[in-house]
Write an enzyme that holds these catalytic residues in place. Structure first.
Site, PDB file in Angstrom:
ATOM      1  N   SER A  16       0.780  -1.329   0.350  1.00 29.41           N
ATOM      2  CA  SER A  16       0.118  -0.194  -0.016  1.00 29.41           C
ATOM      3  C   SER A  16       1.271   1.582  -0.131  1.00 29.41           C
ATOM      4  O   SER A  16       2.428   0.778   0.517  1.00 29.41           O
ATOM      5  CB  SER A  16      -1.138   0.335   1.294  1.00 29.41           C
ATOM      6  OG  SER A  16      -1.897   1.067   0.625  1.00 29.41           O
ATOM      7  N   HIS A  17       0.211   2.408  -0.756  1.00 28.32           N
ATOM      8  CA  HIS A  17       1.587   3.441  -0.332  1.00 28.32           C
ATOM      9  C   HIS A  17      -0.034   5.065   0.327  1.00 28.32           C
ATOM     10  O   HIS A  17       0.538   5.199   0.065  1.00 28.32           O
ATOM     11  CB  HIS A  17       1.462   4.182  -1.979  1.00 28.32           C
ATOM     12  CG  HIS A  17       2.365   3.658  -2.542  1.00 28.32           C
ATOM     13  ND1 HIS A  17       3.134   4.299  -2.964  1.00 28.32           N
ATOM     14  CD2 HIS A  17       2.630   1.974  -3.619  1.00 28.32           C
ATOM     15  CE1 HIS A  17       3.978   2.788  -3.688  1.00 28.32           C
ATOM     16  NE2 HIS A  17       3.299   1.963  -3.738  1.00 28.32           N
ATOM     17  N   ASP A  77      -7.621  -3.968   0.625  1.00 27.32           N
ATOM     18  CA  ASP A  77      -8.690  -2.560  -0.406  1.00 27.32           C
ATOM     19  C   ASP A  77      -9.583  -2.611   0.565  1.00 27.32           C
ATOM     20  O   ASP A  77     -10.645  -4.142   1.485  1.00 27.32           O
ATOM     21  CB  ASP A  77      -8.966  -3.543  -1.243  1.00 27.32           C
ATOM     22  CG  ASP A  77      -9.777  -2.733  -2.430  1.00 27.32           C
ATOM     23  OD1 ASP A  77      -8.575  -1.658  -2.898  1.00 27.32           O
ATOM     24  OD2 ASP A  77     -10.674  -1.935  -3.262  1.00 27.32           O
ATOM     25  N   SER A  78      -9.981  -1.598   0.839  1.00 25.26           N
ATOM     26  CA  SER A  78     -11.247  -0.707   1.729  1.00 25.26           C
ATOM     27  C   SER A  78     -12.068  -0.391   1.300  1.00 25.26           C
ATOM     28  O   SER A  78     -11.127   0.958   0.458  1.00 25.26           O
ATOM     29  CB  SER A  78     -10.878  -0.529   3.209  1.00 25.26           C
ATOM     30  OG  SER A  78      -9.625   0.047   2.848  1.00 25.26           O
ATOM     31  N   GLY A 169      -9.349   9.291   6.646  1.00 24.05           N
ATOM     32  CA  GLY A 169     -10.028   9.115   5.270  1.00 24.05           C
ATOM     33  C   GLY A 169     -11.265   9.416   5.327  1.00 24.05           C
ATOM     34  O   GLY A 169     -11.223  10.732   6.216  1.00 24.05           O
ATOM     35  N   LYS A 191      -9.805   1.979  18.102  1.00 25.98           N
ATOM     36  CA  LYS A 191     -10.181   1.911  16.831  1.00 25.98           C
ATOM     37  C   LYS A 191     -10.254   0.696  16.174  1.00 25.98           C
ATOM     38  O   LYS A 191     -10.831  -0.267  15.536  1.00 25.98           O
ATOM     39  CB  LYS A 191      -9.654   2.943  15.517  1.00 25.98           C
ATOM     40  CG  LYS A 191      -9.833   2.572  14.329  1.00 25.98           C
ATOM     41  CD  LYS A 191      -9.863   3.661  13.374  1.00 25.98           C
ATOM     42  CE  LYS A 191      -9.903   3.558  11.958  1.00 25.98           C
ATOM     43  NZ  LYS A 191      -9.163   3.908  11.001  1.00 25.98           N
ATOM     44  N   HIS A 196     -13.100  -2.379  10.493  1.00 22.84           N
ATOM     45  CA  HIS A 196     -13.070  -3.455   8.923  1.00 22.84           C
ATOM     46  C   HIS A 196     -11.629  -4.358   9.663  1.00 22.84           C
ATOM     47  O   HIS A 196     -12.055  -5.141   9.013  1.00 22.84           O
ATOM     48  CB  HIS A 196     -13.403  -3.047   8.610  1.00 22.84           C
ATOM     49  CG  HIS A 196     -12.344  -1.570   7.970  1.00 22.84           C
ATOM     50  ND1 HIS A 196     -12.153  -0.682   9.381  1.00 22.84           N
ATOM     51  CD2 HIS A 196     -12.451  -1.125   7.192  1.00 22.84           C
ATOM     52  CE1 HIS A 196     -12.169   0.345   8.979  1.00 22.84           C
ATOM     53  NE2 HIS A 196     -12.228   0.323   7.073  1.00 22.84           N
ATOM     54  N   ARG A 197     -10.547  -3.278  10.067  1.00 24.25           N
ATOM     55  CA  ARG A 197      -9.183  -4.052   9.262  1.00 24.25           C
ATOM     56  C   ARG A 197      -8.716  -4.761  10.418  1.00 24.25           C
ATOM     57  O   ARG A 197      -8.017  -5.601   9.941  1.00 24.25           O
ATOM     58  CB  ARG A 197      -8.382  -2.354   9.038  1.00 24.25           C
ATOM     59  CG  ARG A 197      -7.088  -3.075   8.789  1.00 24.25           C
ATOM     60  CD  ARG A 197      -6.296  -1.782   8.921  1.00 24.25           C
ATOM     61  NE  ARG A 197      -7.130  -1.222   6.980  1.00 24.25           N
ATOM     62  CZ  ARG A 197      -8.070   0.006   7.459  1.00 24.25           C
ATOM     63  NH1 ARG A 197      -8.220   0.778   8.480  1.00 24.25           N
ATOM     64  NH2 ARG A 197      -8.132   0.006   6.235  1.00 24.25           N
TER      65      ARG A 197
HETATM   66  P1  IMP Z   1      -8.247   1.562  -1.498  1.00 21.06           P
HETATM   67  O1  IMP Z   1      -8.502   0.657  -0.636  1.00 21.06           O
HETATM   68  O2  IMP Z   1      -7.330   2.009  -1.631  1.00 21.06           O
HETATM   69  O3  IMP Z   1      -9.374   1.375  -2.744  1.00 21.06           O
HETATM   70  O4  IMP Z   1      -8.840   3.409  -0.306  1.00 21.06           O
HETATM   71  C1  IMP Z   1      -9.752   2.651   0.568  1.00 21.06           C
HETATM   72  C2  IMP Z   1     -10.543   4.136   0.943  1.00 21.06           C
HETATM   73  O5  IMP Z   1     -11.433   4.349   1.590  1.00 21.06           O
HETATM   74  C3  IMP Z   1      -8.988   5.065   1.405  1.00 21.06           C
HETATM   75  O6  IMP Z   1      -8.545   5.612   0.838  1.00 21.06           O
HETATM   76  C4  IMP Z   1     -10.314   5.896   2.642  1.00 21.06           C
HETATM   77  O7  IMP Z   1     -10.914   6.711   2.445  1.00 21.06           O
HETATM   78  C5  IMP Z   1     -10.872   4.625   2.876  1.00 21.06           C
HETATM   79  N1  IMP Z   1     -11.108   3.665   3.985  1.00 21.06           N
HETATM   80  C6  IMP Z   1     -10.347   2.348   4.041  1.00 21.06           C
HETATM   81  N2  IMP Z   1     -10.471   2.241   5.472  1.00 21.06           N
HETATM   82  C7  IMP Z   1     -10.284   3.749   6.252  1.00 21.06           C
HETATM   83  C8  IMP Z   1     -10.187   3.867   7.473  1.00 21.06           C
HETATM   84  O8  IMP Z   1     -10.798   3.200   8.437  1.00 21.06           O
HETATM   85  N3  IMP Z   1     -11.033   5.455   8.420  1.00 21.06           N
HETATM   86  C9  IMP Z   1     -10.963   5.992   6.657  1.00 21.06           C
HETATM   87  N4  IMP Z   1     -11.214   5.985   5.604  1.00 21.06           N
HETATM   88  C10 IMP Z   1     -10.472   4.788   5.694  1.00 21.06           C
END
Ligand code: IMP
Length: 209
Positions: A16-17, A77-78, A169, A191, A196-197
Site C-alpha cells: 500500500s502507498h 482494499d477497503s 480518510g 479503533k 473492519h481492518r
Molecule cells: P483503496 O482501498 O486504496 O481503494 O482505498 C479505500 C479508501 O477507503 C481509503 O483511501 C480510505 O479513504 C477509505 N477507508 C478505508 N479504510 C478506512 C478507515 O479505516 N477509515 C477511514 N477511511 C477508510
C-alpha cells in the site's frame, strides 16, 4: 478444505502507498515477529485498481508487490458502503476523493469526499437512513502465486459535520455502533480493537500464525 499457508517471521511487504493504512497494519502486525516494509519504501509501482470488488483489487495489489518485491505481500482494499446509496462509494471510495486541486496540485481531498457523501444523503431527504459500514479485504500473496483473502466489516452511522483529528480518510464522519465518538475521535487502539481492518486481521491471524 484446503489448509491455510502459514506466515513465518521475517520480511513482509505492506502492498500500500496509503500512509494511514500502512500505519494501522504495522500496529496490528507488531506482536507477530514480522518485519513490515511498505511498497512505497521499496519504490514498488502501484497497480491500477481495475477490479469491481474489494477482493479483486486486494489480490491485484498483493500479487503485484509479491512479484516485484519477491517476498510475501499483504494488501488492503477497503471502503465505505452507505446503505441509502446502494453501497456507494464502496470500491470507489478513494476515487470519490480525487481532486484536481488539493494543497497546490492533484490529490485526495477527504473533506470534499465526505461532503459528497453527505450531499447525496441530503438529496434523498431528511429521513434518509444514515447507516453505513466500512469493509476491508486483506490479501496475502506469495511470490509463487499462492494467495489468501480475509474480509472484515464494522457497522456504524454517518454524522455531519465531521469530528475528530485521528485516523484517516472518512473516519471523522463514521460513528461505530455503540459509540458516541467518531473513528477520528477514538484513540487509535480503540479503533484497532473494533475496526473492519481489525476484523479482517483477526481472521488472518487465526489462519496464518
Ligand atoms: P483503496 O482501498 O486504496 O481503494 O482505498 C479505500 C479508501 O477507503 C481509503 O483511501 C480510505 O479513504 C477509505 N477507508 C478505508 N479504510 C478506512 C478507515 O479505516 N477509515 C477511514 N477511511 C477508510
Amino acid at each position: 478444505m484446503t489448509a491455510h499457508r502459514k506466515l513465518t517471521p521475517g520480511k513482509l511487504i505492506i502492498a500500500s502507498h496509503n500512509q494511514g493504512k500502512v500505519r494501522e497494519i504495522q500496529a496490528l502486525l507488531a506482536p507477530f515477529g514480522i518485519e513490515p516494509v511498505s511498497a512505497a519504501e521499496l519504490d514498488l509501482p502501484e497497480p491500477e485498481e481495475t477490479g469491481t470488488t474489494f477482493a479483486e483489487n486486494a489480490l491485484l495489489k498483493a500479487h503485484a508487490s509479491a512479484q516485484e518485491g519477491d517476498c510475501v505481500a499483504l494488501s488492503d482494499d477497503s471502503g465505505l458502503c452507505v446503505a441509502a446509496l446502494n453501497g456507494a462509494p464502496g470500491v470507489y471510495t478513494a476515487d470519490w476523493a480525487e481532486a484536481d486541486q488539493y494543497e497546490g496540485g492533484p490529490g485526495r481531498d477527504w473533506y470534499m469526499a465526505m461532503g459528497k457523501v453527505e450531499g447525496k444523503l441530503a438529496e434523498l431527504g431528511p429521513d434518509t437512513p444514515r447507516n453505513a459500514y466500512f469493509a476491508c479485504t486483506l490479501a496475502l500473496a506469495w511470490p509463487d502465486g499462492h494467495a489468501e483473502v480475509f474480509e472484515g466489516r464494522v457497522s456504524g452511522n454517518l454524522v455531519w459535520p465531521p469530528r475528530g483529528q485521528m485516523g484517516f480518510g472518512y473516519d471523522p464522519v463514521f460513528q461505530p455502533v455503540g459509540f458516541d465518538q467518531t473513528f477520528a475521535e477514538l484513540e487509535p487502539q480503540q479503533k484497532h480493537d473494533m475496526s473492519h481492518r481489525a476484523d479482517a486481521f483477526q481472521k488472518l491471524v487465526a489462519a496464518s500464525f
